[in-house]
Design a protein around this motif. Structure first.
Motif, short mmCIF file in Angstrom:
data_model
loop_
_atom_site.label_atom_id
_atom_site.label_comp_id
_atom_site.label_asym_id
_atom_site.label_seq_id
_atom_site.Cartn_x
_atom_site.Cartn_y
_atom_site.Cartn_z
N PRO A 75 -23.13 19.76 -14.98
CA PRO A 75 -21.76 19.85 -15.52
C PRO A 75 -20.88 20.82 -14.75
CG PRO A 75 -23.35 19.83 -17.31
CD PRO A 75 -24.15 19.89 -16.04
N ALA A 76 -21.42 21.99 -14.38
CA ALA A 76 -20.58 22.98 -13.69
C ALA A 76 -20.11 22.45 -12.35
CB ALA A 76 -21.36 24.28 -13.50
N THR A 77 -21.00 21.80 -11.59
CA THR A 77 -20.58 21.30 -10.28
C THR A 77 -19.61 20.13 -10.44
OG1 THR A 77 -22.58 19.94 -10.21
CG2 THR A 77 -22.65 22.05 -9.04
N ALA A 78 -19.76 19.37 -11.52
CA ALA A 78 -18.82 18.27 -11.76
C ALA A 78 -17.42 18.82 -11.99
CB ALA A 78 -19.27 17.44 -12.96
N ILE A 79 -17.33 19.86 -12.82
CA ILE A 79 -16.01 20.47 -13.10
C ILE A 79 -15.42 21.04 -11.81
CG2 ILE A 79 -14.88 22.38 -14.31
CD1 ILE A 79 -16.99 21.87 -16.59
N GLY A 174 -12.82 16.60 -15.58
CA GLY A 174 -13.69 17.77 -15.60
C GLY A 174 -14.12 18.12 -17.02
N TYR A 175 -13.16 18.06 -17.95
CA TYR A 175 -13.50 18.48 -19.32
C TYR A 175 -14.57 17.57 -19.93
CZ TYR A 175 -13.15 20.62 -23.83
OH TYR A 175 -13.46 21.30 -24.97
N ILE A 176 -14.59 16.31 -19.50
CA ILE A 176 -15.59 15.37 -20.04
C ILE A 176 -17.01 15.89 -19.79
CG2 ILE A 176 -16.53 13.01 -19.80
CD1 ILE A 176 -13.71 12.03 -19.30
#
Lengths: 334, 243
Positions: A75-79, A174-176
């Motif tokens: 999740p962090a890298t996606a954001i 990103g929030y997703i």
């Protein structure tokens, strides 16, 4: 201490969802099929079209993994990846309009994009939502400080629109990532939107005749629009059934509505960028991606889809509701 | 309602490496920040290690465009001149650097462009076409230039005759040329040396010259070059007299 930080870097279950694996097979299949199709159609394409198609394909081979790897990893890298794309899109827009010469406004938009990413990482929806009006008022306020009102409205409008589309709008992707099932949702959006473009292109070439927006985008035809609408809606609804299986969204009327939002939003996003380019008087936003133009020429169709799908899915299901909110800000007692 | 006018960056249609190596490059927020940080670091180094002294600061321009010219005897020269500028002007200023030294590959181009805001010029067969981009930059007010009209570093510390390209840039345009003379860079880092010695560096900045009245022709260019070379040699004379 909550489990929020571990969640942000959880990569072990990256491929746990069946829907994620299905999407990856589809993407892989497309990459294998594309050169075969191009070879098969080689005789029917002009030399220029053929060369352009191969250049595009080679660029795809670079940008698809470059974006998907961080999105799928954790999740962090996606954001972070979404924030980087937001910044790149803003940079292109600012350079094409001349807004980049307004350095303080550019700094505010960039700070807004970074804060949107921070709010997403923090799982703090209140701040995430508040950043949209707050950044716009900071832009409006900061632009009065140089005491040169000539061109004020243009500067403020350009900076605000840029933040709304690239910072706030794209930032919804990103929030997703706050939802444990985010990988499948993001892939559903990204793959459907790109397929939507391809469907519109192929249908337009095959049976498109009447031009709907000759001044904005002369290449687009009614046949292309309708063909993409039908095919994308069918694809997104079918894949939505896999992604949202067993949830409140797993009903055909809802899934078809989701597909329509993606297809209509994607095509309108394309036309939004087309209008921007016509207004400025450029063909491509930049020359960064050979065969495509700039990053915006690739992300245009996602601009409107991101917030629209975010809220459609959000109203029905919410994002990471079972997780503790405010991972970092609660630690510092803020 | 009046139409809005957009002025895209002059380099939007260039690919990334092309852009770094182009004289049409316009710096964005990140580059400008890096130019500023680099300059602060350079000033600290030049002040501490070379006890940099700037004489005639009042002659520095207050706004762009302008051309800063000086004698060229060391790799330190452009660093010294950009450090003498106020930060507000420094971030708008580009040293004109030899393309065959500072822009040979992607890495050197990146470093020269992003940290120094340098613009390349090819020394072999400088065409008026190459100078046109630089002149357009100045005329449109897109920043200042630092350049060395000798065209190469002096091998023995003695000034070489100026080349005529400078004339193409400024003849007939409202672009002030500020003559400077540096004393010390040759002792600190002469041609062929890599590690600077802690020699003192002094920069003398002379009164701005205007060539607005000169015709943009070969005669005009020669006149510009003669006046500029004379001004820099005059400052060198002041330095020799210790004035």
């Amino acid at each position: 201490m909550n489990g929020g930080i571990e969640y942000l870097f959880s990569f072990k279950d990256a491929f746990a969802q069946p829907a994620t694996r299905v999407f990856l097979w589809i993407i892989l299949g497309a990459f294998v099929a594309a050169p075969i199709v191009m070879l098969a159609l080689q005789g029917r394409m002009s030399e220029a079209t053929r060369r352009d198609a191969w250049v595009r394909y080679r660029t795809w081979l670079l940008i698809a993994p470059a974006f998907l790897a961080p999105v799928l990893f954790a999740p962090a890298t996606a954001i972070a990846a979404v924030a980087v794309v937001s910044i790149l899109c803003y940079r292109e827009f600012a350079r094409a309009t001349g807004l980049f010469r307004e350095r303080s406004l550019s700094a505010i938009v960039a700070a807004g994009i970074v804060l949107v990413a921070c709010a997403s990482l923090d799982h703090w929806y209140g701040l995430f939502a508040a950043l949209t009006p707050l950044t716009v008022i900071v832009i409006a306020a900061a632009a009065v400080l140089p005491d040169s009102p000539k061109g004020y409205l243009q500067r403020v409008s350009l900076a605000s629109v840029a933040f709304l589309l690239f910072g706030s709008g794209l930032g919804h992707l990103g929030y997703i990532a706050n939802d444990p099932g985010y990988r499948a949702i993001l892939l559903l959006i990204l793959v459907s939107v790109q397929l939507n473009d391809i469907f519109a292109y192929v249908c337009g070439k095959s049976f498109g005749r009447r031009k709907l927006f000759p001044h904005t985008s002369p290449g687009k035809t009614l046949g292309g629009h309708l063909g993409a609408l039908v095919l994308t809606t069918a694809f997104a609804a079918a894949m939505g059934h896999v992604v949202f299986e067993g949830t409140a969204l797993d009903r055909w009327p809802a899934l078809i509505a989701l597909g329509l939002i993606i297809s209509v939003g994607g095509q309108l996003g394309d036309l939004v960028l087309g209008s921007i380019k016509r207004d400025i008087g450029v063909k491509d936003m930049a020359a960064t991606l050979p065969g495509h133009g700039g990053f915006l020429d690739r992300m245009n169709s996602s601009l409107l889809v991101a917030p629209a799908v975010f809220h459609f899915v959000g109203y029905a299901l919410g994002y990471g509701l079972e997780r503790e909110p405010r991972v970092f800000s609660s630690l510092v007692g803020f | 309602m009046d139409k809005w006018t957009y002025k895209p960056a002059a380099d939007t249609q260039l690919q990334p490496l092309e852009r770094l190596q182009s004289t049409r490059r316009e710096a964005g927020l990140v580059s400008v920040g890096l130019h500023a940080v680099t300059t602060v670091g350079l000033r600290a180094y030049l002040g501490a290690y070379h006890r940099l002294r700037v004489i005639g600061r009042e002659n520095l321009p207050r706004q762009t465009p302008f051309v800063l010219i000086a004698n060229h005897e060391s790799m330190l020269d452009s660093l010294v001149l950009i450090s003498a500028l106020p930060l507000r002007l420094r971030i708008e200023t580009s040293p004109v650097a030899a393309g065959d030294v500072f822009f040979t590959n992607a890495v050197s181009s990146f470093l020269s462009a992003v940290f120094m805001n340098a613009l390349p010029i090819r020394r072999k067969g400088v065409t008026t076409h190459a100078l046109e981009d630089l002149r357009a930059r100045l005329v449109e007010g897109r920043g200042g230039l630092v350049l060395f009209p000798e065209g190469m570093r002096s091998r023995d510390g003695k000034m070489l005759p100026f080349k005529s390209g400078l004339g193409n840039l400024v003849a007939g345009a409202r672009i002030p040329v500020i003559p400077c003379f540096m004393d010390g860079p040759y002792r600190a880092l002469p041609f062929g040396c890599v590690v600077p010695r802690p020699a003192r560096i002094t920069v003398r900045i002379g009164a701005p010259l205007s060539f607005e009245a000169q015709p943009n022709t070969r005669e005009g260019w020669n006149e510009v070059v003669r006046a500029c070379e004379g001004a820099v040699r005059g400052l060198a004379g002041d330095a020799a007299r210790g004035g």
